[in-house]
Motif scaffolding. Structure first.
Motif, short mmCIF file in Angstrom:
data_model
loop_
_atom_site.label_atom_id
_atom_site.label_comp_id
_atom_site.label_asym_id
_atom_site.label_seq_id
_atom_site.Cartn_x
_atom_site.Cartn_y
_atom_site.Cartn_z
N THR A 146 -1.30 9.32 7.68
CA THR A 146 -2.17 10.49 7.82
C THR A 146 -2.03 11.11 9.21
N THR A 147 -2.24 10.31 10.25
CA THR A 147 -2.06 10.84 11.62
C THR A 147 -0.56 10.84 11.93
N ASP A 148 -0.19 11.45 13.06
CA ASP A 148 1.23 11.69 13.33
C ASP A 148 2.09 10.44 13.25
N ASN A 149 3.20 10.56 12.55
CA ASN A 149 4.14 9.44 12.37
C ASN A 149 5.51 10.02 12.07
N MET A 182 -3.36 18.14 -3.24
CA MET A 182 -2.93 17.11 -2.27
C MET A 182 -3.70 17.30 -0.97
N LEU A 183 -3.89 16.18 -0.29
CA LEU A 183 -4.57 16.20 1.00
C LEU A 183 -3.58 15.69 2.04
N THR A 184 -3.60 16.25 3.24
CA THR A 184 -2.75 15.69 4.28
C THR A 184 -3.19 16.07 5.69
N GLY A 185 -2.56 15.48 6.71
CA GLY A 185 -2.89 15.76 8.12
C GLY A 185 -3.82 14.69 8.69
N GLY A 186 -3.96 14.67 10.01
CA GLY A 186 -4.75 13.63 10.68
C GLY A 186 -6.16 13.49 10.15
N GLU A 188 0.84 -1.20 0.00
CA GLU A 188 0.00 0.00 0.00
C GLU A 188 0.88 1.25 0.00
N ASN A 189 0.96 1.93 -1.09
CA ASN A 189 1.75 3.15 -1.14
C ASN A 189 0.85 4.37 -1.06
N THR A 190 1.49 5.51 -1.01
CA THR A 190 0.73 6.75 -1.07
C THR A 190 0.02 6.81 -2.42
N THR A 191 -1.22 7.28 -2.40
CA THR A 191 -2.00 7.38 -3.64
C THR A 191 -1.60 8.66 -4.34
N LYS A 223 -4.76 16.81 -10.92
CA LYS A 223 -4.16 15.55 -10.48
C LYS A 223 -4.32 15.48 -8.97
N PHE A 224 -4.26 14.26 -8.42
CA PHE A 224 -4.59 14.11 -7.00
C PHE A 224 -3.57 13.27 -6.25
N SER A 225 -3.35 13.65 -4.99
CA SER A 225 -2.47 12.86 -4.14
C SER A 225 -2.97 12.89 -2.70
N MET A 226 -2.95 11.73 -2.06
CA MET A 226 -3.24 11.69 -0.61
C MET A 226 -2.40 10.58 0.01
N PRO A 227 -2.02 10.74 1.28
CA PRO A 227 -1.14 9.74 1.87
C PRO A 227 -1.86 8.43 2.15
#
Ligand code: KG4
Ligand code: ZN
Length: 349
Positions: free
Chosen positions: A315-318, A281-285, A134-137, A306-310
């Motif tokens: 997504t949550t803190d790591n 792009m989308l990001t954060g918890g 499963e990679n980042t989309t 174009k689209f990207s999301m983790p």
């Protein structure tokens, strides 16, 4: 090139090892020790408790991350350590920073200070994870400039990214962050902590069109700022006025979640049109939110961006995201001598 990432800005003690080849970043290990179970009974993060837990866990977590990455603890083959220096809880941040400094001193390798928000953004640049498919989309033809919708417990921002390391904030919340609103609304409905995941689970139980109407604050304002405190007050009054609210919890959750999603998506798409970007792009918890992921993706593709999301686990803190941000800073030689690395709980982006 291998980077150890360390993250302790709030209530997750995290360490990860990332390896980069000049273009892409692969995660060799990603260890997160969450304190959610401990803070749950207080309905939020208790800074003093969080700080103590970080101190107790940090070396165990780092050790595990090195072991999983196949590195020798005494003299690991690492090129640098990336650590979150802010924003966050000062007593939490300090544990990560002092640990990173001590290790950098002992191993004689450079340190890279990372802004936590920049870390969240770079979760979108993780190409793959060892032992995991499963990679980042991310759209294969992903291109700059990009608009990044950053939604977490502490921040809600629209950021224009022109290139690696080139960011500009074009809108942000004037009061509560989206995640904070989720957490507070869940507390009012007495359904648990953290609020985002429980509201999302409750909302899934409601399949009809909501008869409850909550406001969409600032949805038509001619700027890219947000405000969620009014929405929080609106749900409080709605619950107070409704004797049967408990049995309608799923409906309240669905409407509350949709109100936040509507505002986030509308502003993101209009900012992307205005700044003529190629990618969203989308990001954060809050980017863990299933409905937000689904609806934003649909809208982005419909509007020909174009689209990207983790991947969900970033997504949550790591610390994988911190190591990845560190890798791109390493390529630009952005190091800090360990003697000068300072915590800044109010670090601006
Ligand atoms: O990024 P993060 O882990 O920590 C900060 O940097 O703040 O974000 C935590 C926030 C919390 O407010 C939590 O309720 C929210 O992210 N969150 C979610 C979901 N999972 C976590 N919000 C909506 N839906 C979710 N599934
Ligand atoms: Zn965060």
């Amino acid at each position: 090139m291998k980077i150890l990432g360390i993250e302790t800005s709030c209530d997750e003690t995290a360490a990860a090892v990332a390896v980069g080849d000049g273009k892409s970043v692969r995660i060799l290990s990603n260890i997160v020790s969450s304190q959610i179970e401990i803070h749950k009974k207080y309905g939020g993060v208790v800074p003093e408790v969080a700080a103590r837990e970080h101190v107790l866990n940090i070396l165990l977590v780092v050790n595990e991350a090195l072991k999983k990455a196949g590195l020798n603890r005494k003299k690991p083959e690492l090129d640098a350590i990336a650590v979150t220096i802010g924003p966050g809880l000062i007593t939490s941040l300090i544990t990560g920073i002092e640990t990173a400094k001590s290790l950098a001193y002992a191993w004689n390798i450079p340190i890279i200070g990372i802004n936590h928000i920049e870390g969240h953004i770079y979760a979108n640049f993780i190409e793959s994870c060892a032992n995991n498919t499963e990679n980042t989309t991310r759209d294969k033809n992903f291109e700059f400039p990009a608009i990044i919708l950053t939604v977490s417990g502490g921040h809600t921002m629209l950021i224009l990214m022109d290139d690696y390391g080139k960011f500009k904030i074009i809108g942000e919340t004037r009061d509560d962050a989206a995640g904070e609103a989720f957490d507070k609304a869940a507390k009012m409905m007495e359904i648990g902590y953290p609020g985002g995941p429980v509201i999302s689970t409750e909302a899934e139980k409601y399949k009809n069109k909501s008869e409850i109407h909550l406001p969409r604050p600032m949805i038509n304002s001619d700027n890219f700022d947000f405000s969620f405190s009014g929405l929080k007050t609106a749900i409080r009054y709605a619950l107070e006025d409704d004797k049967n609210w408990k049995e309608k919890t799923p409906e309240y959750c669905a409407e509350f979640q949709q109100a936040i999603i509507d505002v986030l998506i509308k502003k993101t798409i209009s900012a992307s049109n205005k700044f003529n970007v190629k990618t969203i792009m989308l990001t954060g918890g809050v980017s863990a939110n299933k409905e937000l992921r689904k609806q934003l993706k649909e809208q982005v593709l419909e509007n020909n961006f174009k689209f990207s999301m983790p991947n969900l686990k970033y997504t949550t803190d790591n610390a994988a995201m911190i190591a990845t941000a560190g890798y791109f800073k390493f390529l630009r030689d952005e190091f800090t001598p360990w003697q000068n690395l300072k915590v800044n709980c109010n670090l601006e982006f």
